[in-house]
Scaffold this active site. Structure first.
Site, PDB file in Angstrom:
ATOM      1  N   GLU A   1      24.400  -1.280  -2.425  1.00 41.20           N
ATOM      2  CA  GLU A   1      24.034  -0.495  -1.249  1.00 41.20           C
ATOM      3  C   GLU A   1      23.884  -1.392  -0.024  1.00 41.20           C
ATOM      4  OE1 GLU A   1      21.754   1.413  -4.790  1.00 41.20           O
ATOM      5  OE2 GLU A   1      22.422  -0.580  -4.150  1.00 41.20           O
TER       6      GLU A   1
ATOM      7  N   GLY B   1      11.323  -8.537  -5.764  1.00 43.44           N
ATOM      8  CA  GLY B   1      11.607  -7.762  -4.562  1.00 43.44           C
ATOM      9  C   GLY B   1      10.419  -7.013  -3.994  1.00 43.44           C
ATOM     10  N   ARG B   2       9.668  -6.325  -4.850  1.00 48.12           N
ATOM     11  CA  ARG B   2       8.546  -5.517  -4.345  1.00 48.12           C
ATOM     12  C   ARG B   2       7.323  -6.375  -4.007  1.00 48.12           C
ATOM     13  NH1 ARG B   2       9.752  -4.840  -9.452  1.00 48.12           N
ATOM     14  NH2 ARG B   2       8.237  -5.009 -11.145  1.00 48.12           N
TER      15      ARG B   2
ATOM     16  N   LYS C   1      22.625   2.588 -11.900  1.00 41.75           N
ATOM     17  CA  LYS C   1      23.538   1.809 -11.060  1.00 41.75           C
ATOM     18  C   LYS C   1      24.792   1.425 -11.842  1.00 41.75           C
ATOM     19  CE  LYS C   1      20.624  -1.394  -9.562  1.00 41.75           C
ATOM     20  NZ  LYS C   1      20.081  -2.501  -8.733  1.00 41.75           N
TER      21      LYS C   1
ATOM     22  N   GLU D   1       7.364   1.117 -10.220  1.00 41.14           N
ATOM     23  CA  GLU D   1       8.375   0.182 -10.701  1.00 41.14           C
ATOM     24  C   GLU D   1       7.728  -0.933 -11.508  1.00 41.14           C
ATOM     25  OE1 GLU D   1      12.193  -0.678  -8.515  1.00 41.14           O
ATOM     26  OE2 GLU D   1      11.188  -2.604  -8.233  1.00 41.14           O
TER      27      GLU D   1
ATOM     28  N   HIS E   1      -3.306  20.491   5.141  1.00 48.13           N
ATOM     29  CA  HIS E   1      -2.721  21.800   5.351  1.00 48.13           C
ATOM     30  C   HIS E   1      -1.463  22.000   4.516  1.00 48.13           C
ATOM     31  CE1 HIS E   1      -5.396  22.777   8.755  1.00 48.13           C
ATOM     32  NE2 HIS E   1      -5.398  21.472   8.920  1.00 48.13           N
TER      33      HIS E   1
ATOM     34  N   LYS F   1      18.097 -10.181  -2.683  1.00 50.65           N
ATOM     35  CA  LYS F   1      17.728 -11.336  -3.499  1.00 50.65           C
ATOM     36  C   LYS F   1      18.975 -12.016  -4.069  1.00 50.65           C
ATOM     37  CE  LYS F   1      14.600 -12.842  -7.150  1.00 50.65           C
ATOM     38  NZ  LYS F   1      13.448 -12.473  -8.017  1.00 50.65           N
TER      39      LYS F   1
END
Length: 504
Positions: A197, A250-251, A477, A336, A367, A191
């Site tokens: 990263e 973003g999400r 961060k 978030e 399982h 964005k």
């Protein structure tokens, strides 16, 4: 909390907590609490009958929605008003699907046309032969594309897409190993176009192209960003910069140019169907009220279990291999958005907010973790998600077995089983909901994701929090940057770890 809201919560806490067995004594239980919604791509059945909600709870939750101004806040979001109050932004992901403020919808349409032109140009060979795309992002810039591509390209893709989010170089090297540099594009999704990263991975991807004989590595890059000037300054040609609005978080950005890898893999027509499926859910959410509003109904159940039954987690199990990444996607979307300890006005919250979202894929999870769900001491509300039409072409016995297991788990959680030997006894009365798609395709996947977006928003409104900021991700961060910058002292444990790793 206003006196009215406090009174409603007190009334909810005083209500009887009936067992599921008691609720199912009502012959209308299933009809009252499950709904088949016709959508582009096929119907979806939403069954909340195996939850402990009853008419009395619904009445109080409806009163809560009125008291906190749910309809007004829903309208404000769709109208493009500033509802992300801490960042002073509108929240306009629905405009990307054609539902929202007119000017925002017009802008989104223009940006989609720009993306469509680039996608179709690439498919037509305008950038040379393109067999692979390495999509570099993190958080919502990676989780959404990864989910959609994994779900919808099992029968093949027009372009192979590798999603890389982790700063760990092993992730990027694994993508490199699957791609030919001569036929690979790089998509950089950020964005701000400053995410550490993402930009570190992008630099390494350029070096990989350069070291493998690509003369103009920047010419192989597509930028997906709300900061197009920064992308151009970094070296991307303006014709390959696909912007998206600052008002899209973003999400919630999968519907914007962040969906470029999805469109490239599927083709534009399928991406358009993906948008339309989400838009159909937008229309349902905007035009329905009370229990008829499916995301709001789900939010009522979420709050019932988190606030009135003390459930600290909520599980989601996809009985469809194509949806194996859905729990990971929902983790970010829900935790978030709603993992907050203050309300939108800055005052402390007065109860639990987002539960921990977790899950897996059936039948594998049966399982592994279902022991706890059936016989453990934690009460965990569960969502089951499945599709009637199989995604494979094998013997139909595979899919019959899969669906039988899905429905059996909900039935077993509810009914339980008595036994003289306590180790073999199941207490039952454990809640679940089921979302059953007629088919899994671009339109129904779009509707499913939009359903969960609106469910998350509805929860936030009812809790009076802001779902659209995420300051909780920033502190770690900032400290990481301090570590790499040097000169900052930390606690003794951190200093010892840094010394042991040779970082300081």
């Amino acid at each position: 909390m206003s006196d009215t809201v406090a009174g409603i919560w007190q009334a909810l806490e005083k209500l009887e907590k009936p067992t599921l067995g008691t609720l199912f004594a009502d012959p209308a239980r299933v009809a009252d609490w499950s709904t088949r919604l016709d959508l582009p791509g096929g119907a979806i059945r939403f069954d909340w009958s195996k939850t402990h909600l009853n008419a009395a709870h619904a009445a109080q939750f409806d009163a809560l929605a009125d008291a906190v101004g749910f309809k007004v806040k829903r309208g404000a979001m769709f109208a493009g008003e500033v509802i992300n109050v801490t960042e002073h932004r509108a929240v306009e992901h629905t405009a990307l699907r054609g539902i929202g403020r007119d000017t925002s919808v017009e802008e989104a349409t223009a940006l989609h046309l720009r993306m469509k032109s680039l996608v179709e140009a690439i498919h037509a060979g305008a950038l040379g032969e393109v067999k692979h795309l390495i999509h570099i992002g993190i958080g919502g810039s990676a989780l959404g594309p990864a989910l959609a591509i994994d779900a919808l390209t099992r029968d093949g893709a027009k372009v192979d897409v590798q999603i890389v989010s982790n700063i760990d170089g092993c992730a990027l090297e694994a993508a490199f190993a699957k791609c030919d540099p001569a036929t690979t594009l790089i998509a950089v999704a950020s964005k701000t176009f400053t995410t550490t990263e993402t930009m570190t991975n992008a630099d390494s991807a350029l070096n990989w192209l350069r070291e493998n004989g690509v003369g103009d590595p920047y010419g192989r890059v597509v930028a997906l960003t709300a900061s197009p000037d920064k992308a151009v300054d970094w070296g991307v040609d303006e014709t390959r910069v696909l912007p998206f609005p600052e008002s899209v978080g973003g999400r919630y950005s999968l519907w914007s140019s962040i969906g470029f890898p999805v469109a490239l893999a599927l083709g534009w027509d399928d991406f358009a169907e993906f948008l339309e499926g989400a838009a159909a859910m937008d229309r349902h959410f905007l035009e329905s009220d009370g229990l008829a509003n499916l995301p709001l109904r789900a939010a009522y159940a979420d709050l019932y279990y988190a606030r009135l039954r003390g459930c600290q987690t909520r599980a989601c199990f996809a009985y469809d291999e194509r949806l194996r990444l859905l729990p990971s996607y929902l983790q970010q979307l829900e935790m978030e958005s709603n993992g907050k300890s203050v309300k939108a006005d800055g005052s402390p919250v007065d109860g639990p907010t987002a539960p921990i979202t977790w899950g897996g894929v059936g039948t594998d999870a049966q399982h592994a973790v279902f022991q706890l769900l059936h016989q453990g001491t934690n009460l965990v509300p569960v969502d089951f998600i499945a599709a009637i039409i199989p995604g494979d072409s094998l013997d139909p016995a595979h899919h019959r077995n899969l669906l039988a297991n899905c429905f059996a788990q909900g039935a077993a959680l509810m009914a339980g089983k008595e036994a003289k030997d306590g180790a073999r006894a199941y207490p039952g009365d454990r809640p679940s909901a089921t979302i059953l798609c007629e088919d899994l395709n671009p339109a129904t996947l779009g509707a499913l994701i939009a359903f969960h977006e609106h469910r998350t928003f509805a929860n936030a409104v009812l809790m009076e929090i802001n779902a659209f900021d995420q300051f909780g991700v920033e502190l770690g961060k900032e400290i990481a940057k301090s570590i790499l910058g040097g000169g900052t002292k930390f606690d003794a444990s951190t200093e010892a770890l840094l010394a042991e790793a040779g970082i300081k």
